[in-house]
Each structure stands twice: as structure tokens, then as C-alpha cells.
Design an enzyme around this catalytic site. Structure first.
Site, PDB file in Angstrom:
ATOM      1  N   GLU A  67      -4.267  -2.457   6.156  1.00  0.00           N
ATOM      2  CA  GLU A  67      -3.293  -2.925   5.170  1.00  0.00           C
ATOM      3  C   GLU A  67      -1.881  -2.381   5.425  1.00  0.00           C
ATOM      4  O   GLU A  67      -0.888  -3.027   5.094  1.00  0.00           O
ATOM      5  CB  GLU A  67      -3.749  -2.486   3.775  1.00  0.00           C
ATOM      6  N   ASP A  68      -1.809  -1.184   6.029  1.00  0.00           N
ATOM      7  CA  ASP A  68      -0.490  -0.561   6.189  1.00  0.00           C
ATOM      8  C   ASP A  68       0.380  -1.252   7.231  1.00  0.00           C
ATOM      9  O   ASP A  68       1.587  -1.038   7.260  1.00  0.00           O
ATOM     10  CB  ASP A  68      -0.648   0.921   6.557  1.00  0.00           C
ATOM     11  N   ARG A 133       6.328   7.186   2.540  1.00  0.00           N
ATOM     12  CA  ARG A 133       6.281   6.428   3.794  1.00  0.00           C
ATOM     13  C   ARG A 133       7.229   5.234   3.842  1.00  0.00           C
ATOM     14  O   ARG A 133       7.412   4.642   4.891  1.00  0.00           O
ATOM     15  CB  ARG A 133       4.836   5.944   4.040  1.00  0.00           C
ATOM     16  N   HIS A 163       0.692   6.438  -1.085  1.00  0.00           N
ATOM     17  CA  HIS A 163       1.231   5.077  -1.183  1.00  0.00           C
ATOM     18  C   HIS A 163       1.200   4.610  -2.640  1.00  0.00           C
ATOM     19  O   HIS A 163       0.392   5.097  -3.430  1.00  0.00           O
ATOM     20  CB  HIS A 163       0.362   4.095  -0.374  1.00  0.00           C
ATOM     21  N   CYS A 248      -6.982  -0.413   1.286  1.00  0.00           N
ATOM     22  CA  CYS A 248      -6.417  -0.108   2.620  1.00  0.00           C
ATOM     23  C   CYS A 248      -7.197  -0.749   3.761  1.00  0.00           C
ATOM     24  O   CYS A 248      -6.692  -0.892   4.867  1.00  0.00           O
ATOM     25  CB  CYS A 248      -6.454   1.389   2.934  1.00  0.00           C
TER      26      CYS A 248
END
Length: 258
Positions: A67-68, A133, A163, A248
Site C-alpha cells: 500500500e505504501d 513519512r 502512518h 498495508c
């Protein structure tokens, strides 16, 4: 027909070396993690999602947290620029996968940083966590990419977790859920429901009122069931040791018309 595809990525053999920011490091059982990942993928398929595997990135310990690497809004895929430099090699394989699926591809450019885990979509509202981030330039670029598509981009502070989606996600009716001690400013969300467990703050909407969520949040599952939802529990203990959660481990593509 709207699509029901989910991008997933097999855990790297180096998973145990993944980054840890806000919690103590614990030993990760990589074999068990692979079993848990397979069960997670199976849960998606059981509930009508076609899983699409991104090529593995075995030299990137955190690459399972697919997902990031990308934010998808409608048919546009915005390739992220992870805030942790060691994770930037993860995006190439994801870019290839979304391009193959027919997404229109955009990028976050230097000096912007943005992790997909910092982006929560609730209808046309896109919340973006500004914190560990994701930086201000990343937020500006997200806004520039998505507002022309009809999104309303709302930046929210994140300081207590890795996050934004480590703190909050949303139920099918748009109610934002979170474990209050980890949410910077609950009042920023029009409707906020506190949940009793940290891992109860993370749900993946499978459709039809079904919520994919971690087995480590039984009290929250009971709360959601009482509200008429149907929790689908998966054990992701090894990923939780790396600050990972159910959101994630996949990217759901709902608006690719095929």
C-alpha cells in the site's frame, strides 16, 4: 462493471529486517508471516476480490506493505516517494503492475515524500497524514494530482503512529474509526467512532458490509458486529510486529472499468 482487484506482494525473505519506528523491535517468524500472508490473500479471494501479485522485491524487507508504494484514486495511480529512503526501490514493481492494469500513472517527485499508508479515502474526501513519512511537498503534489479528478484533499497531523492509516480507517458509511490515544485530532473528522483496541482501527472494506480486520481486535470486532457489519478476521501477528496492519498488505482497485 467496476473492478474488484487487489494488488498484493509476497513477503521478502528479509522481512524480519523491516523498519520499526514507534514500537519495540520483536523477533519476526518469516515462515509464519508467509502463511499469514497467504491466508490474507485467500480471505480477499473468498470475498470476491481478484488478487494481482506485484513482482516480489526480495531485497526490500518492507515490500510486502504494498500500500505504501501507490495511491489509487479512480483510475489514476500516483506512485509514491517513500519517506524512508531504504523503501524507494519498492515502487518500480508496483508502477509496472498498475500500468499493466491500465491505470493512468503519475508520480510524487523530489523534494516530496509520500507513503500510501498516509492516505485515507472516504468517498471523494482524501485525508493525508502529514507526519513521519509524508512531507508538505508530498501533500501539495497529492493535492495537485487528485483535486482535478474531483477529490477534496484534507491534510491532518500524524505524530503518534507511523502512518495516518495506522491511526484511522473508515467504515462503509464513512464513519472514521480510531483508537483515540493514537489519533492526533479526532475532531478533524466529521464522524469519529473510538474503538477499544489499537488494531481495531484498521479495516479493509470487502463489500456487502464485510470488514477484513485483525484477529488481535476481538472487542472491536464485537462492536462492529453489533453495528450490523460482518467482521472477517485474519491473524497478521508477524506483520503487526513491524507496524503493519490489514490495510498495508493490499491495494484495492475498485474503479478500473474493464
Amino acid at each position: 462493471m467496476p473492478s474488484q482487484k487487489a494488488l498484493i506482494r509476497r513477503p521478502s525473505p528479509l522481512l524480519a529486517e523491516g523498519l520499526v519506528t514507534h514500537i519495540e523491535r520483536e523477533k519476526v517468524d518469516v515462515d509464519l508471516a508467509v502463511e499469514q500472508w497467504e491466508a490474507y490473500a485467500e480471505a480477499l479471494r473468498t470475498h470476491g476480490w481478484e488478487t494481482v501479485e506485484v513482482d516480489p522485491a526480495d531485497d526490500c524487507p518492507d515490500s510486502v506493505f504494498v500500500e505504501d508504494a501507490v495511491v489509487v484514486f479512480r483510475n489514476v495511480a500516483l506512485i509514491s516517494r517513500p519517506g524512508a529512503e531504504s523503501r524507494r526501490a519498492e515502487t518500480a514493481g508496483v508502477e509496472e503492475a498498475v500500468a499493466r492494469l491500465g491505470c493512468s500513472v503519475n508520480w510524487i517527485w523530489e523534494p516530496g515524500t509520500l507513503d500510501g499508508g498516509d492516505v485515507l479515502k472516504v468517498g471523494d474526501t482524501v485525508y493525508v497524514g502529514r507526519g513521519g513519512r509524508t512531507n508538505a511537498a508530498g501533500v501539495q503534489q497529492l493535492r495537485a494530482a487528485l483535486e482535478p479528478l474531483g477529490a477534496r484533499v484534507v491534510a491532518v497531523p500524524v505524530s503518534k503512529v507511523l502512518h495516518l492509516k495506522s491511526a484511522v480507517t473508515a467504515l462503509p458509511d464513512g464513519t472514521v474509526i480510531g483508537h483515540e490515544p493514537l489519533v492526533d485530532t479526532p475532531s478533524l473528522f466529521p464522524r469519529f467512532l473510538p474503538v477499544p483496541e489499537e488494531s481495531g482501527a484498521h479495516v479493509v472494506l470487502l463489500g456487502g458490509g464485510k470488514l477484513l480486520m485483525a484477529a488481535s481486535a476481538p472487542k472491536t470486532a464485537e462492536l462492529f458486529a453489533g453495528l450490523g457489519h460482518e467482521p472477517v478476521l485474519v491473524d497478521i501477528s508477524e506483520f503487526e510486529k513491524l507496524e503493519g496492519c490489514v490495510t498495508c498488505l493490499s491495494v484495492r482497485l475498485r474503479e478500473l472499468y474493464v
